[in-house]
Write a protein that holds these residues in place. Structure first.
Motif, PDB file in Angstrom:
ATOM      1  N   ASP A 166     -14.328  -7.986  14.343  1.00 52.01           N
ATOM      2  CA  ASP A 166     -14.933  -8.579  15.536  1.00 52.01           C
ATOM      3  C   ASP A 166     -16.459  -8.484  15.454  1.00 52.01           C
ATOM      4  O   ASP A 166     -17.011  -7.405  15.225  1.00 52.01           O
ATOM      5  N   VAL A 167     -17.109  -9.620  15.647  1.00 48.03           N
ATOM      6  CA  VAL A 167     -18.576  -9.683  15.642  1.00 48.03           C
ATOM      7  C   VAL A 167     -19.030 -10.183  17.014  1.00 48.03           C
ATOM      8  O   VAL A 167     -18.473 -11.152  17.543  1.00 48.03           O
ATOM      9  N   ASN A 168     -20.031  -9.515  17.596  1.00 47.79           N
ATOM     10  CA  ASN A 168     -20.547  -9.901  18.914  1.00 47.79           C
ATOM     11  C   ASN A 168     -22.036 -10.219  18.826  1.00 47.79           C
ATOM     12  O   ASN A 168     -22.885  -9.369  19.111  1.00 47.79           O
ATOM     13  N   PRO A 169     -22.377 -11.440  18.448  1.00 52.84           N
ATOM     14  CA  PRO A 169     -23.798 -11.806  18.393  1.00 52.84           C
ATOM     15  C   PRO A 169     -24.386 -11.890  19.796  1.00 52.84           C
ATOM     16  O   PRO A 169     -23.738 -12.371  20.740  1.00 52.84           O
ATOM     17  N   VAL A 170     -25.613 -11.425  19.957  1.00 52.56           N
ATOM     18  CA  VAL A 170     -26.319 -11.482  21.241  1.00 52.56           C
ATOM     19  C   VAL A 170     -27.730 -12.011  20.989  1.00 52.56           C
ATOM     20  O   VAL A 170     -28.256 -11.935  19.878  1.00 52.56           O
TER      21      VAL A 170
END
Length: 262
Positions: free
Chosen positions: A84-88
């Motif tokens: 899981d990747v959460n770009p912000v």
């Protein structure tokens, strides 16, 4: 006994007539008011009808789930392994639309383009080799978002509460790196424009006849895409499920025209 003269008689009758007239006037109902009915003083309603354009800026966060879909070399991840990747990051762009008001309801359509600085990466440990312990690093970087939506809202004079929904597009760059002892030994680079949908809600405030400010939340869903090619080095087949959430503030300038129903 003296007789009453004609002059005295006339004076007496005149005084009596004045007295009767005043008494009659006092008993009469008051004359109708001189003020127009209260409805004539109703404040003018804010008119949301017209073509508008403007800009927006805010922040966003994505959720990208990378899933291994085919067997990889022994040093890579097993089939079914997820990362899981959460770009912000910051987002900003422009919008163009049109409203028509059937007071208190407002309907319209809108197109928007949003540039994105969202980025993020996550590393997952792979199967150990005889010599090195490696990891697979997944990186996500949405470049831009676009949408074509319908809007429906309720206008409380200068306040407009609305929801929106429609089609959405996103251009994203994904990268998978195999890292061994801190050195990238293989890279898979993916670039794709994806199609999905958008759902959102917001509040808009009419500051002047033409200018309005808004606060808006949007959820973009792009489903799942499968990737095998676009690589440098060994193939790392993967599927990526993506969605993006953004919260923005914006300013609109509206070109009003007559025609809204109030």
């Amino acid at each position: 006994m003296k007789r009453i003269g004609p002059g005295l008689m006339a004076l007496t009758l005149a005084a009596a007539a004045i007295y009767v007239d005043r008494a009659y006037a006092a008993d009469m109902a008051p004359a109708p008011g001189y003020y127009p009915p209260p409805a004539a003083y109703r404040p003018a309603l804010y008119d949301w009808t017209g073509i508008y354009f403007g800009g927006h800026v805010g922040g966003g966060m994505g959720t990208d789930t990378f899933t291994v879909t085919q067997p990889q070399a022994p040093a890579f991840l097993n089939v079914g392994t997820t990362t899981d990747v959460n770009p912000v990051g910051v987002v900003g762009g422009a919008q163009l639309g049109v409203n028509y008001e059937f007071a208190p309801w407002v309907v319209g359509i809108e197109g928007s383009f949003t540039s994105s600085a969202l980025t993020g990466s996550t590393s997952t440990a792979t199967l150990p080799t005889a010599v090195l312990v490696t990891s697979e690093r997944a990186t996500s970087n949405p470049q831009w978002l676009a949408a074509a939506t319908g809007r429906f809202g309720y206008a409380a004079n200068t306040l407009l509460f609305y929801v929106k929904g429609g089609a959405a597009w996103m251009h994203a760059e994904y990268t998978q790196d195999i890292v061994a002892a801190g050195v990238v030994t293989a890279t898979q680079a993916l670039n794709n424009t994806r199609t999905g949908f958008i759902a959102g809600a917001g509040l808009e405030y009419g500051m002047t006849e033409n200018f309005s400010a808004k606060l808006e939340y949007d959820f973009y869903d792009f489903g799942t895409a499968n990737y095998v090619y676009g690589l440098v080095g060994p193939a790392m087949p993967v599927s990526i499920k993506s969605d993006v959430q953004v919260l923005t503030v914006g300013l609109n300038y509206r070109l009003n025209w007559t025609g809204g129903w109030h």
